[in-house]
Write an enzyme that holds these catalytic residues in place. Structure first.
Site, short mmCIF file in Angstrom:
data_model
loop_
_atom_site.label_atom_id
_atom_site.label_comp_id
_atom_site.label_asym_id
_atom_site.label_seq_id
_atom_site.Cartn_x
_atom_site.Cartn_y
_atom_site.Cartn_z
N GLU A 104 -9.65 -2.53 5.09
CA GLU A 104 -10.25 -1.74 6.38
C GLU A 104 -11.68 -3.54 6.64
O GLU A 104 -12.39 -3.64 5.36
CB GLU A 104 -10.80 -0.92 6.16
CG GLU A 104 -9.95 0.65 6.48
CD GLU A 104 -9.30 0.35 8.11
OE1 GLU A 104 -9.10 -0.34 9.13
OE2 GLU A 104 -8.77 1.30 8.08
N ASP A 154 1.05 -0.97 0.28
CA ASP A 154 -0.11 -0.06 0.35
C ASP A 154 0.39 1.27 -0.47
O ASP A 154 2.19 1.14 0.19
CB ASP A 154 -0.85 0.32 1.14
CG ASP A 154 -0.35 -1.16 2.68
OD1 ASP A 154 0.86 -0.36 2.43
OD2 ASP A 154 -0.97 -0.75 3.24
N HIS A 196 -7.81 -5.55 10.19
CA HIS A 196 -7.64 -5.24 8.70
C HIS A 196 -6.00 -5.39 8.25
O HIS A 196 -5.19 -5.92 8.91
CB HIS A 196 -7.20 -3.50 8.35
CG HIS A 196 -6.18 -2.68 8.77
ND1 HIS A 196 -5.95 -1.49 9.57
CD2 HIS A 196 -4.37 -2.91 9.00
CE1 HIS A 196 -5.22 -1.46 9.56
NE2 HIS A 196 -3.70 -1.53 9.26
N ASN A 245 -7.54 -3.78 14.56
CA ASN A 245 -9.48 -3.56 14.16
C ASN A 245 -9.41 -4.99 12.81
O ASN A 245 -9.67 -5.67 12.36
CB ASN A 245 -9.94 -2.78 13.33
CG ASN A 245 -9.43 -2.10 12.22
OD1 ASN A 245 -8.11 -2.55 11.06
ND2 ASN A 245 -9.90 -0.64 11.41
#
Length: 242
Positions: free
Chosen positions: A143, A67, A138, A136
């Site tokens: 996400e 990313d 990811h 979370n």
């Protein structure tokens, strides 16, 4: 799934580096999927040490990063291109043209996402994909959502993710609100996935991702479906897995 828990960061870093350098030693033209953030820094440091000892060459390797932030100048110290240059690329012999990171400043983001997927397809299957794990669940910047996107795409970063990354910036206001990320479908196509997680604050999400239900509400849970997943944890991150 092969889960290994280490009593020290030094041993964890050595194990992670050995997996990557061992692959490159046996396959000098390996295609590596690389990650950023705090988690892989020690692994990259160990890889550089191995390279400087003459144990491995990356001259034939091709790399694809997971990313990049959208809108952050490529020479910004917190861009992922800067990160990779600082922690790995400038210290080994991998040719710059064989290192690939999404262009977060592309005029046409959708076209850039397609271009990146095409580059990965042309290189062939990723031999090893290195991953960290978000609080979370990811992976990359995929996400939690009702549905996950297969290929490279632009994502709005969750506030929890931005808060976690704010430690690398002067304030959360400087953290970009979007990123360009490799999709879960591409990640899961890798021959081997190497997931590295550190810290007591990750123990619950590690347990949920690796033993809980497979759901897009926890993207990392999809890793349970992968036929060759290697997980390296420090003692704190693995405290619920013992």
């Amino acid at each position: 799934m092969n889960v290994l828990i280490f009593d020290s960061n030094e041993k964890l870093n050595e194990a992670g580096a050995n997996i990557i350098t061992g692959l490159v030693q046996t396959n000098p033209r390996a295609v590596l999927g690389l990650a950023t953030g705090g988690t892989p820094v020690g692994v990259y440091e160990q890889i550089v040490k191995d390279y400087k000892r003459g144990l491995v060459s990356f001259r034939g390797v091709t790399s694809f990063n997971l990313d990049e932030y959208v809108g952050l100048p490529v020479d910004h110290p917190e861009s992922y291109r800067s990160y990779m240059n600082h922690h790995l690329f400038r210290h080994i012999d991998i040719p710059a043209e064989q290192t690939h990171i999404p262009n977060g400043n592309a005029e046409d983001p959708e076209a850039e996402c397609r271009r990146y997927d095409e580059l990965i397809a042309e290189a062939g299957q990723i031999d090893l994909q290195l991953l960290g794990l978000g609080h979370n669940g990811h992976i990359g910047f995929n996400e939690p959502a009702h549905a996950l996107i297969r290929g490279t795409h632009v994502v709005d970063l969750a506030e929890e993710t931005r808060r976690a990354n704010a430690r690398f910036f002067n304030s959360i206001d400087e953290v970009p609100k979007q990123a360009m990320t490799m999709g879960v479908g591409t990640i899961l196509k890798a021959k081997t996935i190497l997931l590295i997680v550190r810290g007591a604050d990750k123990a619950e999400i590690v347990h949920r991702a690796l033993t809980g239900p497979i759901t897009t509400d926890c993207p990392a849970s999809l890793l349970q479906t992968h036929p060759h997943l290697v997980v390296l944890l420090d003692r704190e991150a693995g405290r619920l897995m013992a």
